[in-house]
Structures are given as C-alpha cells and as structure tokens.
Design an enzyme around this catalytic site. Sequence first.
Site, mmCIF file in Angstrom:
data_model
loop_
_atom_site.group_PDB
_atom_site.id
_atom_site.type_symbol
_atom_site.label_atom_id
_atom_site.label_comp_id
_atom_site.label_asym_id
_atom_site.label_seq_id
_atom_site.Cartn_x
_atom_site.Cartn_y
_atom_site.Cartn_z
ATOM 1 N N ASN A 9 0.868 -1.180 0.000
ATOM 2 C CA ASN A 9 0.000 0.000 0.000
ATOM 3 C C ASN A 9 0.902 1.226 0.000
ATOM 4 O O ASN A 9 1.465 1.580 1.030
ATOM 5 C CB ASN A 9 -0.898 -0.022 1.255
ATOM 6 C CG ASN A 9 -1.752 1.235 1.363
ATOM 7 O OD1 ASN A 9 -1.791 2.050 0.432
ATOM 8 N ND2 ASN A 9 -2.433 1.398 2.491
ATOM 9 N N TRP A 10 1.036 1.824 -1.189
ATOM 10 C CA TRP A 10 1.973 2.957 -1.310
ATOM 11 C C TRP A 10 1.384 4.250 -0.734
ATOM 12 O O TRP A 10 2.074 5.255 -0.667
ATOM 13 C CB TRP A 10 2.355 3.165 -2.773
ATOM 14 C CG TRP A 10 3.341 2.159 -3.297
ATOM 15 C CD1 TRP A 10 4.002 1.196 -2.579
ATOM 16 C CD2 TRP A 10 3.791 2.026 -4.655
ATOM 17 N NE1 TRP A 10 4.829 0.480 -3.421
ATOM 18 C CE2 TRP A 10 4.718 0.960 -4.686
ATOM 19 C CE3 TRP A 10 3.499 2.691 -5.850
ATOM 20 C CZ2 TRP A 10 5.351 0.566 -5.868
ATOM 21 C CZ3 TRP A 10 4.126 2.296 -7.027
ATOM 22 C CH2 TRP A 10 5.043 1.244 -7.022
ATOM 23 N N LYS A 11 0.108 4.226 -0.368
ATOM 24 C CA LYS A 11 -0.552 5.448 0.139
ATOM 25 C C LYS A 11 -0.265 6.607 -0.823
ATOM 26 O O LYS A 11 -0.233 6.382 -2.034
ATOM 27 C CB LYS A 11 -0.117 5.721 1.574
ATOM 28 C CG LYS A 11 -0.322 4.495 2.461
ATOM 29 C CD LYS A 11 -0.196 4.775 3.919
ATOM 30 C CE LYS A 11 -0.430 3.463 4.683
ATOM 31 N NZ LYS A 11 -0.438 3.634 6.112
ATOM 32 N N HIS A 103 -9.873 1.341 4.308
ATOM 33 C CA HIS A 103 -8.615 1.507 5.052
ATOM 34 C C HIS A 103 -8.874 2.494 6.194
ATOM 35 O O HIS A 103 -9.659 3.435 6.045
ATOM 36 C CB HIS A 103 -7.522 2.027 4.117
ATOM 37 C CG HIS A 103 -6.182 2.047 4.763
ATOM 38 N ND1 HIS A 103 -5.794 3.038 5.636
ATOM 39 C CD2 HIS A 103 -5.141 1.169 4.703
ATOM 40 C CE1 HIS A 103 -4.576 2.779 6.073
ATOM 41 N NE2 HIS A 103 -4.158 1.648 5.523
ATOM 42 N N GLU A 105 -7.351 4.933 7.239
ATOM 43 C CA GLU A 105 -7.156 6.355 6.900
ATOM 44 C C GLU A 105 -8.374 6.908 6.166
ATOM 45 O O GLU A 105 -8.710 8.087 6.311
ATOM 46 C CB GLU A 105 -5.859 6.506 6.076
ATOM 47 C CG GLU A 105 -4.640 6.334 6.977
ATOM 48 C CD GLU A 105 -3.411 5.749 6.312
ATOM 49 O OE1 GLU A 105 -3.318 5.753 5.077
ATOM 50 O OE2 GLU A 105 -2.534 5.265 7.059
ATOM 51 N N GLU A 173 -6.103 -4.729 10.196
ATOM 52 C CA GLU A 173 -5.081 -3.720 10.456
ATOM 53 C C GLU A 173 -5.422 -2.984 11.748
ATOM 54 O O GLU A 173 -6.196 -2.017 11.719
ATOM 55 C CB GLU A 173 -5.023 -2.719 9.302
ATOM 56 C CG GLU A 173 -4.631 -3.339 7.983
ATOM 57 C CD GLU A 173 -3.980 -2.312 7.064
ATOM 58 O OE1 GLU A 173 -2.842 -2.547 6.653
ATOM 59 O OE2 GLU A 173 -4.583 -1.279 6.780
ATOM 60 N N GLY A 179 1.753 2.437 10.829
ATOM 61 C CA GLY A 179 2.711 3.530 10.711
ATOM 62 C C GLY A 179 3.331 3.945 12.033
ATOM 63 O O GLY A 179 3.976 4.989 12.121
ATOM 64 N N SER A 219 2.705 -2.000 10.463
ATOM 65 C CA SER A 219 4.147 -2.044 10.768
ATOM 66 C C SER A 219 4.798 -3.391 10.433
ATOM 67 O O SER A 219 5.693 -3.840 11.150
ATOM 68 C CB SER A 219 4.399 -1.663 12.229
ATOM 69 O OG SER A 219 4.007 -0.313 12.450
ATOM 70 N N GLY A 240 2.587 -1.018 4.368
ATOM 71 C CA GLY A 240 2.671 0.401 4.034
ATOM 72 C C GLY A 240 4.125 0.823 3.888
ATOM 73 O O GLY A 240 4.760 0.597 2.854
ATOM 74 N N GLY A 241 4.680 1.407 4.948
ATOM 75 C CA GLY A 241 6.027 1.994 4.895
ATOM 76 C C GLY A 241 7.087 1.085 4.282
ATOM 77 O O GLY A 241 7.872 1.527 3.432
HETATM 78 P P1 PGA Z 1 2.343 0.418 7.733
HETATM 79 O O1 PGA Z 1 0.942 0.659 6.963
HETATM 80 O O2 PGA Z 1 2.910 -0.883 7.207
HETATM 81 O O3 PGA Z 1 3.191 1.604 7.358
HETATM 82 O O4 PGA Z 1 2.034 0.356 9.174
HETATM 83 C C1 PGA Z 1 0.057 -0.392 6.716
HETATM 84 C C2 PGA Z 1 -1.212 0.133 6.077
HETATM 85 O O5 PGA Z 1 -1.652 1.226 6.457
HETATM 86 O O6 PGA Z 1 -1.784 -0.514 5.187
#
Ligand code: PGA
Length: 260
Positions: A9-11, A103, A105, A173, A179, A219, A240-241
């Site tokens: 997930n590149w956001k 998600h 967010e 999640e 994050g 994470s 994500g990250g």
């Molecule tokens: P993260 O993000 O790996 O940076 O915690 C995961 C996500 O939000 O899908």
Amino acid sequence: MREFIVAANWKLHKTPDEAVHFLRDFIPALSGHWPDWARTVLIFPPTLLCHTVAEHLRPAASHEAWVLWGGQNCYAENEGAFTGENSPRVLKVLGAHSVLVGHSERRVLFHETDELLACKIKAAQDAGLAPMLCVGEQLEARQSGKAWELLRRQLKFGLQKADFNKPLYLAYEPVWAIGTGLVATPAQAQEAHAFIRSQIAELATSAVAERLPILYGGSVKPDNAQGLADQAEIDGFLVGGASLDPRSFLQIATVLKKSC
Ligand code: PGA
C-alpha cells in the site's frame, strides 16, 4: 489451501518516475526468487499512478513473477456527478485486480461509514474487482476490551451487501499498529484473525470462512514478517512503509508460508 497474498500500500507516495524505478528493481529481483508455491503479489499505487503501474506490469515476460495491482479506493458508483471520485469499472478496464475498501485512513480522515463501505464492496464486486475490506480497532477499543465488538460491527455492516461467492479479501489492520512501528505480536494477530474468521462463518458459511484470505497489516517489516507468516490464520500482508523500498518489500514478499 488459502491463497497467500503480499500487498504493497503505497498510500500517497511516489512520482511516476519513482514508481517505474521501483518496478524495474522489484520485478526482476522477485522473479529471481520466484517460488514454486502459490503466492500473489499486489501493488496498490495512488490513483494518479495506476496507469503507469498498469503499463509497466503488463509487458512482464512469462518467466517473470506475476504481479497484480489494485486501486487504493473507489466510489460506490461507476459514473455520475461525483467530482474527484474513482470508478470501479474504470479501474477494471485499466487492468486492476483489486481495490482497498475501508482503510482506516479513509474511515478516520474521510469519514467513510460502514454503510458506504458496504456499497463500495458491492460496486467493486459488480465491476469484477476483488475488493479488500480493511478492518481494525483503535487503541482505546483494545485497551477497554471493546476490540471484538468493534470488529464484529465493521464486518457485519461492511459486508452486508457482499457476495461471498465472488472474489473478496479481508485485511486486519489494528489502527494502533499502522505507521507507528508498534506491530501486533504474532499471537495477537493470530487471535484476531481467528476471531474474524469465526465471524465470517456466522455471516456466510464455514466453507466461505475457510477459504477467505485474511491479510495482516500494521508495521510489517522484513524482521517481523516471518513470525507473523508462521501463524496459521495469517494469509498474507498489507504493507505500508516497508513497501516503498523494493529491497524491503522483496524480503517481505518472499517469506516462507509453511502451508504453501
Ligand atoms: P504500515 O501501513 O505498514 O506503514 O504500518 C500499513 C497500512 O496502512 O496498510
């Protein structure tokens, strides 16, 4: 045996050039490791990069790893007066396999409700996409013992229009792990996944629950991915990250899954 899926997930990260560089590094490196066991690798780029990613994944030679992509969001309608939204049908036409729905967010920053998410799941499935519904509790819910109740609600209402006979994925999640560097322990993740699967058995059937892939996100890093993958109920990752760098995403994408 359930499909094992590792998703990036590149956001809201990367320019078109950066996306192309990532794919030029990642695809040949993944192909070198490409295992015999069943595995799906998925990339969720920001909307404005979907076309670029689709163009660069399409010409992959047959000896190369098979990487799919999806949208990070779509609307519940295919067309109309919905300024700024993404059509599930157009995602499909561009070659998307999946789309993220709900998600945390989107839920928190854009106030998306379970009712809207249910309509998005239906629209995505109708368009031929495999939506990935994201669920997860906030820290307060976990600390006050309300995590299971919250997950139950997100699943019941978010999936109320879902067709369990069509492709569908879930991602657990925990919001407190996204994050933050705070990862759920393998035992915590395993427990939550088992709970989610039991809820799916109630909402659909135990056969549906048994075949539905449930990914863990929050994470995930190269140094914790193996311990999580060793859990029977964890069928992959939403990263994500650590998915922004081709080397760290490669390490996660190639973890061993014993049952595969
Ligand atoms: P993260 O993000 O790996 O940076 O915690 C995961 C996500 O939000 O899908």
